[in-house]
Structures are given as structure tokens and as C-alpha cells.
Design a protein around this motif. Sequence first.
Motif, PDB file in Angstrom:
ATOM      1  N   ASP A   1      29.923  69.272  40.864  1.00 33.51           N
ATOM      2  CA  ASP A   1      30.739  68.523  39.892  1.00 33.51           C
ATOM      3  C   ASP A   1      30.469  68.938  38.452  1.00 33.51           C
ATOM      4  OD1 ASP A   1      32.058  66.998  41.857  1.00 33.51           O
ATOM      5  OD2 ASP A   1      30.387  65.583  41.942  1.00 33.51           O
ATOM      6  N   LEU A   2      30.309  70.219  38.233  1.00 34.16           N
ATOM      7  CA  LEU A   2      30.113  70.713  36.871  1.00 34.16           C
ATOM      8  C   LEU A   2      31.449  71.149  36.282  1.00 34.16           C
ATOM      9  CD1 LEU A   2      26.838  72.850  36.992  1.00 34.16           C
ATOM     10  CD2 LEU A   2      27.168  70.542  36.113  1.00 34.16           C
ATOM     11  N   ALA A   3      31.775  70.624  35.116  1.00 32.19           N
ATOM     12  CA  ALA A   3      32.992  71.001  34.408  1.00 32.19           C
ATOM     13  C   ALA A   3      32.646  71.959  33.278  1.00 32.19           C
ATOM     14  CB  ALA A   3      33.675  69.749  33.864  1.00 32.19           C
ATOM     15  N   GLU A   4      33.656  72.574  32.700  1.00 27.01           N
ATOM     16  CA  GLU A   4      33.421  73.464  31.568  1.00 27.01           C
ATOM     17  C   GLU A   4      33.058  72.667  30.317  1.00 27.01           C
ATOM     18  OE1 GLU A   4      32.914  76.382  31.681  1.00 27.01           O
ATOM     19  OE2 GLU A   4      34.083  77.347  33.252  1.00 27.01           O
ATOM     20  N   PRO A   5      32.229  73.227  29.429  1.00 27.72           N
ATOM     21  CA  PRO A   5      31.648  74.561  29.496  1.00 27.72           C
ATOM     22  C   PRO A   5      30.356  74.644  30.314  1.00 27.72           C
ATOM     23  CG  PRO A   5      30.978  73.545  27.453  1.00 27.72           C
ATOM     24  CD  PRO A   5      31.882  72.540  28.146  1.00 27.72           C
ATOM     25  N   ASP A   6      29.912  73.520  30.876  1.00 28.09           N
ATOM     26  CA  ASP A   6      28.656  73.519  31.609  1.00 28.09           C
ATOM     27  C   ASP A   6      28.696  74.440  32.824  1.00 28.09           C
ATOM     28  OD1 ASP A   6      27.284  71.770  29.935  1.00 28.09           O
ATOM     29  OD2 ASP A   6      28.120  70.016  30.920  1.00 28.09           O
ATOM     30  N   GLN A   7      29.874  74.571  33.432  1.00 31.39           N
ATOM     31  CA  GLN A   7      29.969  75.446  34.582  1.00 31.39           C
ATOM     32  C   GLN A   7      29.643  76.890  34.209  1.00 31.39           C
ATOM     33  OE1 GLN A   7      33.637  76.833  37.178  1.00 31.39           O
ATOM     34  NE2 GLN A   7      33.145  74.708  37.686  1.00 31.39           N
ATOM     35  N   THR A   8      30.156  77.335  33.070  1.00 33.16           N
ATOM     36  CA  THR A   8      29.854  78.691  32.604  1.00 33.16           C
ATOM     37  C   THR A   8      28.376  78.827  32.266  1.00 33.16           C
ATOM     38  OG1 THR A   8      32.097  79.101  31.785  1.00 33.16           O
ATOM     39  CG2 THR A   8      30.324  80.413  30.817  1.00 33.16           C
ATOM     40  N   HIS A   9      27.795  77.807  31.646  1.00 32.31           N
ATOM     41  CA  HIS A   9      26.357  77.845  31.372  1.00 32.31           C
ATOM     42  C   HIS A   9      25.578  77.996  32.683  1.00 32.31           C
ATOM     43  CE1 HIS A   9      27.251  76.917  27.317  1.00 32.31           C
ATOM     44  NE2 HIS A   9      27.396  75.608  27.449  1.00 32.31           N
ATOM     45  N   ALA A  10      26.008  77.280  33.712  1.00 35.96           N
ATOM     46  CA  ALA A  10      25.315  77.324  35.001  1.00 35.96           C
ATOM     47  C   ALA A  10      25.487  78.677  35.684  1.00 35.96           C
ATOM     48  CB  ALA A  10      25.824  76.208  35.899  1.00 35.96           C
ATOM     49  N   VAL A  11      26.671  79.281  35.548  1.00 38.28           N
ATOM     50  CA  VAL A  11      26.895  80.630  36.096  1.00 38.28           C
ATOM     51  C   VAL A  11      25.893  81.609  35.488  1.00 38.28           C
ATOM     52  CG1 VAL A  11      28.475  82.592  36.119  1.00 38.28           C
ATOM     53  CG2 VAL A  11      29.331  80.319  36.657  1.00 38.28           C
ATOM     54  N   ARG A  12      25.733  81.521  34.188  1.00 40.05           N
ATOM     55  CA  ARG A  12      24.802  82.414  33.487  1.00 40.05           C
ATOM     56  C   ARG A  12      23.363  82.131  33.888  1.00 40.05           C
ATOM     57  NH1 ARG A  12      27.820  81.713  27.596  1.00 40.05           N
ATOM     58  NH2 ARG A  12      29.619  83.060  28.075  1.00 40.05           N
ATOM     59  N   LEU A  13      23.049  80.860  34.075  1.00 43.57           N
ATOM     60  CA  LEU A  13      21.696  80.493  34.497  1.00 43.57           C
ATOM     61  C   LEU A  13      21.375  81.092  35.863  1.00 43.57           C
ATOM     62  CD1 LEU A  13      19.065  78.793  34.356  1.00 43.57           C
ATOM     63  CD2 LEU A  13      20.361  76.946  35.452  1.00 43.57           C
ATOM     64  N   LEU A  14      22.274  80.910  36.827  1.00 42.57           N
ATOM     65  CA  LEU A  14      22.022  81.429  38.169  1.00 42.57           C
ATOM     66  C   LEU A  14      21.875  82.946  38.151  1.00 42.57           C
ATOM     67  CD1 LEU A  14      24.430  79.295  40.404  1.00 42.57           C
ATOM     68  CD2 LEU A  14      22.003  78.932  39.934  1.00 42.57           C
ATOM     69  N   GLY A  15      22.768  83.619  37.435  1.00 35.42           N
ATOM     70  CA  GLY A  15      22.678  85.073  37.356  1.00 35.42           C
ATOM     71  C   GLY A  15      21.361  85.531  36.742  1.00 35.42           C
ATOM     72  N   SER A  16      20.924  84.841  35.704  1.00 34.43           N
ATOM     73  CA  SER A  16      19.675  85.207  35.039  1.00 34.43           C
ATOM     74  C   SER A  16      18.470  84.999  35.951  1.00 34.43           C
ATOM     75  CB  SER A  16      19.498  84.370  33.767  1.00 34.43           C
ATOM     76  OG  SER A  16      20.547  84.595  32.856  1.00 34.43           O
ATOM     77  N   VAL A  17      18.448  83.860  36.653  1.00 32.92           N
ATOM     78  CA  VAL A  17      17.314  83.555  37.526  1.00 32.92           C
ATOM     79  C   VAL A  17      17.272  84.515  38.711  1.00 32.92           C
ATOM     80  CG1 VAL A  17      16.293  81.842  39.057  1.00 32.92           C
ATOM     81  CG2 VAL A  17      17.198  81.144  36.836  1.00 32.92           C
ATOM     82  N   PHE A  18      18.402  84.704  39.383  1.00 32.17           N
ATOM     83  CA  PHE A  18      18.435  85.597  40.546  1.00 32.17           C
ATOM     84  C   PHE A  18      18.030  87.014  40.162  1.00 32.17           C
ATOM     85  CE2 PHE A  18      22.058  82.898  42.571  1.00 32.17           C
ATOM     86  CZ  PHE A  18      21.150  81.907  42.860  1.00 32.17           C
ATOM     87  N   HIS A  19      18.683  87.539  39.122  1.00 26.51           N
ATOM     88  CA  HIS A  19      18.410  88.922  38.732  1.00 26.51           C
ATOM     89  C   HIS A  19      16.996  89.071  38.179  1.00 26.51           C
ATOM     90  CE1 HIS A  19      19.027  92.990  37.413  1.00 26.51           C
ATOM     91  NE2 HIS A  19      18.781  92.659  36.151  1.00 26.51           N
ATOM     92  N   GLY A  20      16.557  88.106  37.397  1.00 27.20           N
ATOM     93  CA  GLY A  20      15.213  88.187  36.828  1.00 27.20           C
ATOM     94  C   GLY A  20      14.136  88.190  37.888  1.00 27.20           C
ATOM     95  N   TYR A  21      14.252  87.273  38.846  1.00 28.21           N
ATOM     96  CA  TYR A  21      13.231  87.195  39.898  1.00 28.21           C
ATOM     97  C   TYR A  21      13.246  88.448  40.764  1.00 28.21           C
ATOM     98  CZ  TYR A  21      10.201  85.322  43.521  1.00 28.21           C
ATOM     99  OH  TYR A  21       9.154  85.135  44.387  1.00 28.21           O
TER     100      TYR A  21
END
Length: 212
Positions: free
Chosen positions: A132-152
Motif C-alpha cells: 500500500d505504498l503510494a507515490e512518491p514513497d513507492q519510488t523511494h522504496a524502489v530505490r531502497l530495494l535496488g540499493s540494498v539488493f545490489h549493495g549486499y
Amino acid sequence: MARAGLTTERLVRAGAELADEVGFEQVTVSALARRFDVKVASLYSHVRNSHDLKTGIALLALAELADRGSTALAGRAGKDALAAFADVYRDYAREHPGRYAAAQLRLDPETAAASAGVRHARMTRAILRGYDLAEPDQTHAVRLLGSVFHGYVSLEMGGGFSHSAPDTEETWARIVDALDALLRNWPAREPHTVSPGRWTSHRQPRPADPAP
């Protein structure tokens, strides 16, 4: 004249295999020519240069990852989907390190828009809609997931966790747990407050402040 049996698709797949063996940065048209035991000129009717070859490998990797992601997400939602999606990236990186590196290649806007990268974004947003994430939080969350996955994944592949406990599998599971908890309890955005003598990105800098 092009050597019989050589096609752009075959060369790109051979380049992807080479990337997994020696590293994406080491992939060149010359290296690929040596792999096929042909002259470099024989390949130029299929790939313009090394950047063109690397772009093809990047597009292949993005498509393979998207296919895996689509299969993994079928019938899943919430944390189950999040964990499956995370595992797709980590497993692909460990199985195909060169291709995974290729998937990070910066593409020009037109090429990126036509690539399977669009499918990745859609799958990520489909997972986040379950939180239930709406914009702009959804975009923030997309970036968070990408950063965590790729970083780890990058740190793990580089041996950054090889000499410490606990086991990286345990850490990975805890990271997914933490991301799920965060997404279910996404912080509300609070109004910015400005302390005396300070300014934020929402204010224009004072004349005495240096240019950014």
C-alpha cells in the motif's frame, strides 16, 4: 565477408559467457574474435564495437533476470514475493557474475526504454503495491530495494563478508525480514523544519552560501 555461423545473437551469448569467465570489463571484440579463432574484422558486420557488444550483453542479462523474476513472483505476494524477488537477483549474480555486472551498464534513454529493465521496474512496483505504498514513497522504496539488493550482492561477491560470522545466508534472511517490516511500517513524511542559521534543499541558499 562474415564468417558462416556467426550471428549477432551468437556473439552476444558468447560475450556473456566470456563475461562470466573473465569479468565484464574484460569483454572486447578482440577477445571475442580470439574465442572464435577469427579475425576481428569478421565480427564487425554483427557488432559495431566493444560498447555495442557490451550493450547487447546488458540487454541479454536484463531479459534473463526479468524472466527469472516473472517466474519467481507468479502467485506470490507480500513478504513471500519480496523474498523471492530478492533471491532472483542474488542467485543470478552468483551464477553469472559477468552478466550481473553487465545488467548495471548505463544505457542510453531510448535503449533503456526498450529493454527488459522496464519489466524489472514493473515487477518491483507490483510487489510494493502489496504494501500500500503510494507515490512518491513507492519510488523511494524502489530505490531502497535496488540499493540494498545490489549493495549486499556486490559486497558478498567481493568477499566482504567472508571472514566474519554469522553466515551470509542468515544475514540475507534478516535483511529481507527488515525490509518487509520497513515496507509494512513506512514512515510518514514529516514537514521539514529549518533551524536558525541553516537551510534545507527546500530553501534557496543565502547569498553568502557557496554554490552547490
